[in-house]
Design an enzyme around this catalytic site. Structure first.
Site, PDB file in Angstrom:
ATOM      1  N   HIS A 243       0.804  -1.225   0.000  1.00 17.12           N
ATOM      2  CA  HIS A 243       0.000   0.000   0.000  1.00 17.12           C
ATOM      3  C   HIS A 243       0.843   1.285   0.000  1.00 17.12           C
ATOM      4  CE1 HIS A 243      -3.544  -2.498   0.923  1.00 17.12           C
ATOM      5  NE2 HIS A 243      -2.792  -3.101   1.823  1.00 17.12           N
TER       6      HIS A 243
HETATM    7  O1  RIB Z   1      -4.463  -0.183   5.090  1.00 17.64           O
HETATM    8  C1  RIB Z   1      -3.098  -0.166   4.801  1.00 17.64           C
HETATM    9  C2  RIB Z   1      -2.389   0.847   5.653  1.00 17.64           C
HETATM   10  O2  RIB Z   1      -2.495   0.474   7.028  1.00 17.64           O
HETATM   11  C3  RIB Z   1      -0.875   0.888   5.368  1.00 17.64           C
HETATM   12  O3  RIB Z   1      -0.398   2.180   5.602  1.00 17.64           O
HETATM   13  C4  RIB Z   1      -0.312  -0.068   6.378  1.00 17.64           C
HETATM   14  O4  RIB Z   1       1.044   0.252   6.722  1.00 17.64           O
HETATM   15  C5  RIB Z   1      -1.204   0.186   7.558  1.00 17.64           C
HETATM   16  O5  RIB Z   1      -0.715   1.322   8.234  1.00 17.64           O
END
Ligand code: RIB
Ligand code: CA
Length: 314
Positions: A243
């Site tokens: 992500h």
């Molecule tokens: O949903 C994904 C996010 O939540 C990313 O930033 C991961 O590191 C968690 O923080």
């Protein structure tokens, strides 16, 4: 070419660690002004330790690291240990470092001072990849920084359902009030929500391919991503979504992405809707015009990510 000044606000976190690596490998385009660690995936102590050690591992020696918020504005602290492990980096422990935090005092004030100290005429892009607590506190406490902020490129939210609950993505769910403040700040925002990040990742064979690379940094990232792939329980043959890396690859290679303008409201209730980002493309108003990314050239994204990772030398 003028480099883009960025501030990384993160909760490392394995995909945050990949975002760090992307930034460290993009010195031709990005100038990392500073890093702040915000409570999220793991506790404030653990994410702060991880941010400091990762910045040293990646030779971001001149990049100041500070501790951000220790807890959300209103909601209780909740971590994502099931995805990032007790350390925050899976079974990997980043090497100890002699690098110290830039200040043991108020990290938020340090962030404000560094932004205002930018050379005249220069602005900064804020890149939050954890809960938006620090962003909200910065804007509410020091509104004078807004004039120096180019835009916000954030990882968070979703218009297609959640990952921590049916409706909410973790970063927004963890501190919905902070996200609501940021989305209604009037700042230009690029939203790397699940709409795009679930399409941005590596295959199992690409992750395992890192194991064949001899470099210590590549080995470290294989260990982290191998844990993360297992923890995120992707179905066989599916992508492991990385992500947070999407924010940095958007900044270095915007041509790989497309999206649409939406307005965003955050559900700040204490119901099963907590943290839902209600995205509407019906009416766009100036103080809440968000670009929601929703399409990517995946092969090129993977090529850029893996090339940057391979370029890092211990
Ligand atoms: O949903 C994904 C996010 O939540 C990313 O930033 C991961 O590191 C968690 O923080
Ligand atoms: Ca994160």
């Amino acid at each position: 070419m003028q480099k883009t000044n960025i501030w990384l606000d993160s909760d490392p976190g394995i995909d945050d660690a990949v975002a760090f690596a992307m930034a460290a490998a993009s010195g031709d385009k990005l100038n990392v002004v500073g890093i702040s660690a915000v409570s999220g995936n793991q506790s404030s102590d653990r994410v702060t330790r991880n941010a400091l050690r990762l910045s040293a591992l990646l030779h971001m020696d001149d990049v100041p690291v500070v501790r951000g918020a220790r807890k959300p504005l209103i909601k209780q602290v909740a971590d994502a240990a099931e995805v990032h492990g007790e350390s925050g980096l899976g079974h990997y422990t980043a090497p100890e470092t002699t690098k110290q935090l830039a200040t043991e005092d108020n990290g938020l004030l340090y962030m404000r001072n560094r932004i205002l100290a930018l050379p005249e005429g220069e602005k900064i892009t804020l890149v939050p990849t954890g809960p938006m607590t620090d962003m909200a506190l910065l804007l509410q406490t020091f509104p004078e920084v807004k004039a120096r902020i180019e835009r916000v490129v954030l990882m968070g939210g979703s218009s297609i359902g959640g990952n921590v609950t049916e409706k909410a993505e973790f970063n927004i769910w963890a501190d919905p009030e902070a996200a609501q403040i940021l989305f209604h700040s009037g700042l230009p925002i690029v939203m790397c929500g699940l709409d795009i990040t679930l399409k941005c990742g590596l295959t199992s064979s690409q992750i395992q391919g890192l194991r064949q690379q001899p470099g210590a940094i590549q080995q470290a990232y294989w260990r982290m991503l191998n844990f993360y792939a297992g923890a995120t329980d992707e179905e066989a043959g599916q992508l492991t979504a990385i992500h947070d890396a999407t924010t940095i690859i958007f900044l270095t290679n915007p041509e790989l992405f497309s999206g649409k303008f939406v307005t965003v409201d955050v559900d700040c209730s204490n119901t099963d809707g907590q943290g839902e980002t209600l995205c509407s493309d019906a009416t766009i108003d100036d103080d809440n015009a968000v670009v929601l990314l929703n399409a990517v050239d995946l092969p090129r994204y993977q090529e850029v990510l893996l090339t940057k990772l391979a370029s890092l030398k211990e």
